[in-house]
Design a protein around this motif. Structure first.
Motif: not given
Lengths: 346, 561
Positions: B421-425, A95, A29, B428, B419
């Motif tokens: 930016a910046p974690f993008y979880l 991303r 990341q 998951t 969910g």
């Protein structure tokens, strides 16, 4: 006091380290969140991440065929509703994790061009002209019409509606199941279909008779189960429940629209080469023929394919031209208008 | 600052507390900030910053909500249905609990088992079971049709209220049962000696004493009904509620609208928090401190009264557990497309393609979350009880979370906060564990602090005086004393998380699909047979820990509430 501050700092640091550790299992990341522009010739990779909302049997069928033809490439399948998956692509915009979105209609991806890349390939010359995406994003794999399904036990032969207009008859009040166009893209296509026939007053008359579902497969299932006499369904779903022997299908005489099914290449996906390869693969004649041979109710987009028996060809139906651009640009307004009608007619 | 001020006197006496418990305190506050305050703040921000229009749209979503019937209607529906369900469930459930607790109704073990079974079933499972039974083509509808009778439609508001009410009964039953155990027999005796009839005593003397339990039950029912969108989506037909609107705004084939979903979530949050505060204030004026020496005695009824009571109890309990029976039975029936036939088969289990994956996900996610909850719960519970003053304010606010923040709201908040930016979880396993952890931790803390208040401090003090460092004292002395409570808390937490649906369905993705989500997807697609197969497995998964709890740990059903 200093000691106390120190221990606090240590504690915070410990937590931060823990948090960092828990993230280390994830792919790198980096601070740079937006992916770099794709290089001129992207390298071939060993995998393909496919987001698909079609029934798993069909998707698995083509994945197997694709993996056989491309040894070494492993397809990772993520399933979900078209909405879930599109939401996911949107959430991952900075991303991207997926390569292909397979499901919904041409409007599904068309409504968010910033998420996808254009598709162009020699195979498109075999694809029906009417189904090609004027904007150039969709890889039209199949097509579907919105049709009427009825339960043979609940609707006597003589009363079976022949057209959309027949559905507006007040005798069907509360008897027709229809998925909410605000959450279903195929239902939105039906809305556009009706708009072409009789504009909003007609839609309002139809809406008066409708029971609104929140899933596009709920209407034809309810009809098959005898929970409702009539429903509005996408073609493949209609043929799926026709196998129960309880369901009849009507192609409305006042006109259907043929909507290309959606297959979109996700912008910035990890395996762009394989994504393109997969789209080329399923659009080509052998796979399109396999589609017709193995999956009832699927309308091939490829014109070189022998047409499925028991399914009327587009030429035998009154097909209304789908106003793709307008349906896309006006979607927000049209859905807002639908919400008002839906409320007014409850 | 809160924690520092609270700890100062203790710090003067024993400096060690910083080393270990300081970390725990800070970590707890940090978790609270990161997993609760931060997401809720994001919810507010997201509700005011729509995708289009930028800063100019600050309150537009709200204006639209309160001016357009399409939206505000769902709020009216939600409040009306939840209030109605709360009233009915209390009126039906409280007498049920009283009859079972006080009188010689036969088969009490069975009754309690059925109540617990209903309690552990996932929220919306009743909805489609009742369609199988009372739908237009349902089993019971068919029987009546053969007799020439047409039953009224189960769809719409009727079905929603029915399903919610039956789902709510176990809450009321268990809480009232627990409340009744705190009433002393002498109170009833006194009232009867003063010339009251027993029936009147129940209403005018005992009922007021269990008001706190009743009110807690009512609040739970109200919040649960407000939060459940699976049921209205399945059986509501044209009847839309706020929670289902939140879900369809967030997840739909046009890509979803997080701004609207966030705004609706905040509106739901305001209602649940309002209900909670009102309930607390109301109860505060009506709570009596009581000391229970001799619990209420069991009494015999005259034969006719006994028969009536038995019939009432069994009618209600069987109605509440009928959906589960339906699901288990239909999971063994052959399906022809979406139709369920009368033919026995195991094919449903053999052919359930995505079942193993969903089962593994459910077990793994529940286990991981449970371990985190229990460990964190033990540590924080210890700090709360043994180190008075520390964390008190934060923990008090925190303990209200399960009541105040509906699952769907927590799900949306976590989704908008983590969910993208910046974690993008998004989608998951980590994000699911987060939401399970924050939703369940308050219970863990409460059960540990409850247990610790009962155990004295002497043993721990002795250990420390003998030179064992406090961290090790905790692990070597305190934890063993707490083990039974921790273990039963863990089992309960596991069972609850395994069936968690409302927040999961907002946050999951294909790879992290759990059993409840799979059931829901199958139901929405109309594959009732597949849904029953997955549903039966889910019932099993959430039932096993409960059976272990009762059977091997000799716990009573009051641990459930």
């Amino acid at each position: 006091m200093i000691r106390r501050v120190c221990s606090m700092v240590t504690a915070v640091a410990a937590v931060a380290v823990l948090a960092a550790c828990s993230d280390s299992g994830k792919p790198a990341q980096t601070a740079q969140t937006t992916p770099a522009a794709p290089p001129a010739a992207p390298a071939a990779t060993k995998s393909l991440v496919l987001y698909a909302s079609h029934p798993t049997e069909m998707v698995d069928f083509f994945i197997k065929a694709f993996e056989k033809e491309n040894p070494g490439v492993k397809v990772e399948l993520i399933t979900g509703g078209t909405g879930d998956l599109l939401g996911r692509v949107k959430a991952e915009k900075d991303r991207p994790q997926g390569d292909l979105l397979w499901g919904g209609s041409s409007t599904t991806g068309g409504s968010a061009p910033d998420l996808f890349v254009k598709y162009d390939a020699p195979v498109l010359k075999d694809i029906s002209k009417e189904l090609q995406d004027p904007a150039g994003y969709n890889a039209p794999f199949d097509a579907f019409a919105m049709v009427i399904v009825y339960n043979k036990d609940l609707v006597p032969e003589a009363q079976v509606p022949k057209s959309w207009a027949d559905l507006a008859d007040p005798k069907w009040k509360g008897k027709i199941r229809f998925a909410n166009p605000t959450s279903s893209s195929s239902s939105y296509a039906a809305l556009v279909n009706w708009k072409l026939i009789g504009d909003w007053p007609f839609i309002e008359k139809l809406a008066r008779n409708m029971i609104i579902d929140e899933s596009s497969s709920a209407p034809f299932t309810a009809v098959a189960q005898g929970e409702a006499p009539l429903g509005v369904a996408y073609e493949e779903g209609a043929y799926r429940v026709q196998k129960t022997g309880k369901v009849g299908i009507v192609y409305p005489s006042d006109g259907v629209i043929m909507l290309p099914g959606g297959l979109f290449l996700i912008k910035g996906g990890p395996n762009p080469v394989n994504a393109k390869k997969f789209a080329d693969f399923v659009l080509a004649t052998p796979q399109e023929q396999a589609l017709v041979d193995n999956f009832a109710g699927r309308r091939p987009a490829n014109t070189t394919v022998k047409f499925p028996a028991g399914m009327p060809a587009a030429a035998d139906l009154k097909v209304l031209p789908y106003p793709a651009d307008e349906a896309k640009s006006q979607q927000k307004d049209w859905l807002a208008k639908w919400k008002e009608i839906m409320i007014a007619t409850r | 600052m809160t924690s520092a001020r609270g700890v100062t006197p203790a710090a003067r006496r024993a400096r060690w507390r910083f080393d270990f418990w300081g970390v725990v305190t800070v970590a707890a506050l940090l978790a609270f900030l990161v997993l609760l305050v931060y997401p809720l703040a994001w919810l507010l921000i997201a509700s005011m910053t729509g995708a289009e229009g930028g800063g100019a749209v600050v309150l537009r979503t709200y204006t639209e909500f309160f001016t357009r019937r399409y939206y505000y209607e769902t709020l009216i529906h939600s409040i009306a249905v939840s209030a109605l369900v709360t009233v009915i469930a209390t009126l039906v459930g409280a007498p049920l609990a009283y009859l079972v607790a006080r009188f010689d109704i036969p088969g009490k073990l069975l009754i309690r088992a059925l109540v617990v079974l209903t309690f552990v079933s996932p929220p919306f499972i009743g909805a489609y079971a009742w369609i199988l039974l009372l739908g237009r083509n349902g089993v019971i509808t068919g029987w009546f049709a053969d007799l020439g009778l047409r039953l009224p439609s189960i769809y719409g508001v009727t079905g929603v209220v029915l399903v919610f009410t039956l789902q709510a009964l176990p809450f009321v039953f268990l809480l009232v049962s627990a409340g009744l155990r705190t009433v002393d027999q002498s109170i009833e005796d006194a009232a009867i000696n003063l010339g009251k009839r027993p029936a009147a005593v129940a209403l005018t003397v005992i009922a007021p004493l269990i008001v706190p339990s009743l009110a807690t039950g009512a609040l739970l029912v109200f919040v649960t009904s407000l939060s459940d969108f699976g049921t209205p989506m399945i059986i509501g037909e044209n009847f839309r509620v706020l929670a289902s609107q939140i879900y369809t705004e967030f997840v739909n084939e046009h890509g979803g609208n997080p701004a609207v979903a966030s705004a609706l979530s905040l509106i739901l949050l305001v209602i649940t928090v309002g209900a909670l505060l009102w309930q607390r204030a109301w109860v505060r004026k009506r709570a009596y401190g009581q000391e229970t020496v001799r619990p209420l005695a069991m009494r015999s009824l005259r034969p006719r009264a006994r028969l009536a009571a038995t019939l009432y109890v069994y009618a209600v309990v069987l109605a509440a557990s009928l959906p589960i029976v339906t699901i288990v039975v239909s999971s063994f029936l052959r399906a022809r497309g979406p139709l369920i036939t009368g033919e026995f088969t195991l094919d449903g289990y053999a052919n359930a393609l995505r079942l193993p994956h969903a089962l593994v996900n459910t077990v793994v996610l529940s286990t991981v979350s449970t371990i985190l909850c229990v460990v964190a719960g033990a540590l924080v519970g210890y700090v709360v009880v043994r180190q008075r003053g520390r964390l008190a304010g934060a923990i008090d606010a925190f303990s209200m979370v399960p009541y105040a923040v509906a699952g769907v709201v927590m799900g949306i908040a976590i989704a908008v906060a983590f969910g993208g930016a910046p974690f993008y979880l998004g989608g998951t396993a980590a994000i699911l564990v987060m939401v399970y952890f924050i939703r369940r931790l308050p219970y863990s803390i409460r059960s540990v602090s409850g247990m610790l208040s009962q155990i004295g401090t002497q043993v721990e003090e002795a250990s420390i005086n003998l030179g064992v460092p406090p961290g090790r004292t905790f692990w070597r002395v305190t934890v063993p004393m707490l083990t039974p409570a921790l273990l039963s808390g863990a089992l309960l937490t596991f069972a609850t998380i395994a069936r968690e649906f409302n927040s999961t369905v907002i946050l999951y993705s294909g790879a992290t699909r759990t059993l409840p989500v799979e059931v829901f997807a199958q139901v929405l697609q109309g594959n009732f047979a597949n849904a029953s197969v997955v549903g039966t497995v889910l019932i099993g998964v959430s039932l096993v820990p409960i059976v272990v709890l009762f059977r091997f740990m000799a716990r009573d059903d009051d641990v459930l509430v």
